[in-house]
Scaffold this motif. Structure first.
Motif, mmCIF file in Angstrom:
data_model
loop_
_atom_site.group_PDB
_atom_site.id
_atom_site.type_symbol
_atom_site.label_atom_id
_atom_site.label_comp_id
_atom_site.label_asym_id
_atom_site.label_seq_id
_atom_site.Cartn_x
_atom_site.Cartn_y
_atom_site.Cartn_z
ATOM 1 N N TYR A 96 0.855 -1.190 0.000
ATOM 2 C CA TYR A 96 0.000 0.000 0.000
ATOM 3 C C TYR A 96 0.889 1.238 0.000
ATOM 4 O O TYR A 96 2.117 1.140 0.161
ATOM 5 N N THR A 97 0.298 2.400 -0.197
ATOM 6 C CA THR A 97 1.103 3.592 -0.473
ATOM 7 C C THR A 97 1.438 4.408 0.767
ATOM 8 O O THR A 97 1.975 5.496 0.651
ATOM 9 N N GLY A 98 1.117 3.919 1.955
ATOM 10 C CA GLY A 98 1.471 4.613 3.176
ATOM 11 C C GLY A 98 2.965 4.772 3.318
ATOM 12 O O GLY A 98 3.742 3.985 2.775
ATOM 13 N N ALA A 99 3.376 5.780 4.087
ATOM 14 C CA ALA A 99 4.800 6.116 4.187
ATOM 15 C C ALA A 99 5.635 4.970 4.723
ATOM 16 O O ALA A 99 6.768 4.770 4.320
ATOM 17 N N ASN A 100 5.123 4.216 5.611
ATOM 18 C CA ASN A 100 5.900 3.136 6.227
ATOM 19 C C ASN A 100 5.350 1.770 5.850
ATOM 20 O O ASN A 100 5.251 0.866 6.672
ATOM 21 N N SER A 101 5.009 1.630 4.598
ATOM 22 C CA SER A 101 4.418 0.376 4.149
ATOM 23 C C SER A 101 5.478 -0.703 3.980
ATOM 24 O O SER A 101 6.676 -0.417 3.916
ATOM 25 N N LYS A 102 5.024 -1.928 3.900
ATOM 26 C CA LYS A 102 5.914 -3.054 3.678
ATOM 27 C C LYS A 102 5.355 -3.909 2.566
ATOM 28 O O LYS A 102 4.154 -3.911 2.322
ATOM 29 N N ASN B 31 13.701 3.032 5.451
ATOM 30 C CA ASN B 31 13.164 1.724 5.839
ATOM 31 C C ASN B 31 14.141 0.599 5.554
ATOM 32 O O ASN B 31 14.790 0.572 4.505
ATOM 33 N N PHE B 33 14.499 -3.883 6.101
ATOM 34 C CA PHE B 33 13.688 -5.081 6.291
ATOM 35 C C PHE B 33 14.581 -6.316 6.354
ATOM 36 O O PHE B 33 15.613 -6.383 5.685
ATOM 37 N N TYR B 35 13.875 -10.363 5.575
ATOM 38 C CA TYR B 35 12.984 -11.404 5.109
ATOM 39 C C TYR B 35 13.701 -12.753 5.223
ATOM 40 O O TYR B 35 14.929 -12.842 5.142
ATOM 41 N N LEU B 45 8.297 -11.854 6.033
ATOM 42 C CA LEU B 45 8.893 -10.732 6.744
ATOM 43 C C LEU B 45 9.118 -11.071 8.210
ATOM 44 O O LEU B 45 8.190 -11.479 8.914
ATOM 45 N N PHE B 48 11.025 -5.279 10.546
ATOM 46 C CA PHE B 48 11.367 -4.121 9.757
ATOM 47 C C PHE B 48 11.546 -2.910 10.653
ATOM 48 O O PHE B 48 11.173 -2.932 11.829
ATOM 49 N N TYR B 50 11.527 1.549 10.526
ATOM 50 C CA TYR B 50 11.249 2.771 9.794
ATOM 51 C C TYR B 50 12.213 3.895 10.144
ATOM 52 O O TYR B 50 12.206 4.946 9.510
ATOM 53 N N LYS B 96 10.772 5.358 1.965
ATOM 54 C CA LYS B 96 9.344 5.470 2.196
ATOM 55 C C LYS B 96 8.626 4.265 1.581
ATOM 56 O O LYS B 96 9.081 3.149 1.649
ATOM 57 N N ALA B 97 7.510 4.501 0.918
ATOM 58 C CA ALA B 97 6.759 3.401 0.328
ATOM 59 C C ALA B 97 7.321 3.026 -1.031
ATOM 60 O O ALA B 97 7.894 3.855 -1.715
#
Lengths: 115, 111
Positions: A96-102, B31, B33, B35, B45, B48, B50, B96-97
């Motif tokens: 998803y496009t949220g700032a802290n998405s995974k 960010n 991560f 995995y 995952l 993670f 931020y 970010k995303a």
């Protein structure tokens, strides 16, 4: 929770032919990203192509293109003029496009290319 | 080019040992991560982060912990390795995303 499904564990294609890899996903979000990643044998995972859900036009990167069907929640990858170097595992992923998405990944598909 | 470097490509450890997997990225990504990749299961995952000193559990955090003391470095720790933690571990970073940039992976065998 978001899920990504790749139902075919393996596929094979003849060199120079076209192959389509399937992916479906489930989400309640309206704005998100979809990705196809490639992992060659014993090598680093790299991004093949990316689609933003708000864009109706299907993404294209050289021989790689997607068929994005938002209503059906389907995101397939088409590889044209397959080459031996395309042999790899391919993963479909959602974010998803949220700032802290995974990213959530599918289980992957192993593509072999026959010479 | 973004570079994500994992400290070890191959490790062999014994059951009960403490294991550190290090990951460094050079693009000032927010960010990071960790995995785990297993045949037939795809990528799952573990943890993670931020931001520095921030961490969030992923889907399979049991048996693992992480540390992010500096923005560029994200460490995965197995406090007491077990045979079911034999796997390929992939580190990734992102701004970010969106797109993840991956390291080459660390293949861990626990005997």
């Amino acid at each position: 929770a978001q899920t990504v499904t790749q139902s075919q564990p393996e596929m094979s294609v003849q060199e120079a032919e076209t192959v389509t890899l399937s992916c479906t996903y489930d989400t309640s979000e309206s704005d998100y990203y979809l990705f196809w990643y490639k992992q060659p044998p014993s090598r680093q995972m790299i991004l093949v192509i990316r689609q933003e859900a708000y864009k109706q036009q299907n993404a294209t990167e050289n021989r790689f293109s997607v068929n994005f069907q938002k209503a059906a929640k389907s995101f397939s990858l088409k590889i044209s003029d397959s080459q031996l170097g395309d042999a790899a595992m391919y993963f479909c992923a959602y974010s998803y496009t949220g700032a802290n998405s995974k990213l959530t990944f599918g289980k992957g598909i192993t593509l072999s290319v026959r010479p | 080019d973004v570079k994500v470097t994992q400290s070890s490509r191959y490790l062999v450890k014994r059951t009960g040992e403490k294991v550190f997997l290090e990951c460094v990225q050079d693009m000032d990504h927010e960010n990071m991560f960790w995995y785990r990749q297993d045949p037939g299961l795809g990528l799952r995952l573990i943890y993670f982060s931020y931001d520095v000193k921030m961490k969030e559990k992923g889907d399979i955090p049991e048996g693992y912990s992480v540390s992010r003391e500096k923005k560029e470095r994200f460490s995965l720790i197995l406090e007491s390795a077990s045979t079911n933690q034999t796997s390929m571990y992939l580190c990734a970073s992102s701004w970010k995303a969106g797109e993840l940039f991956f390291g080459e992976g660390s293949r861990l065998t626990v005997l």
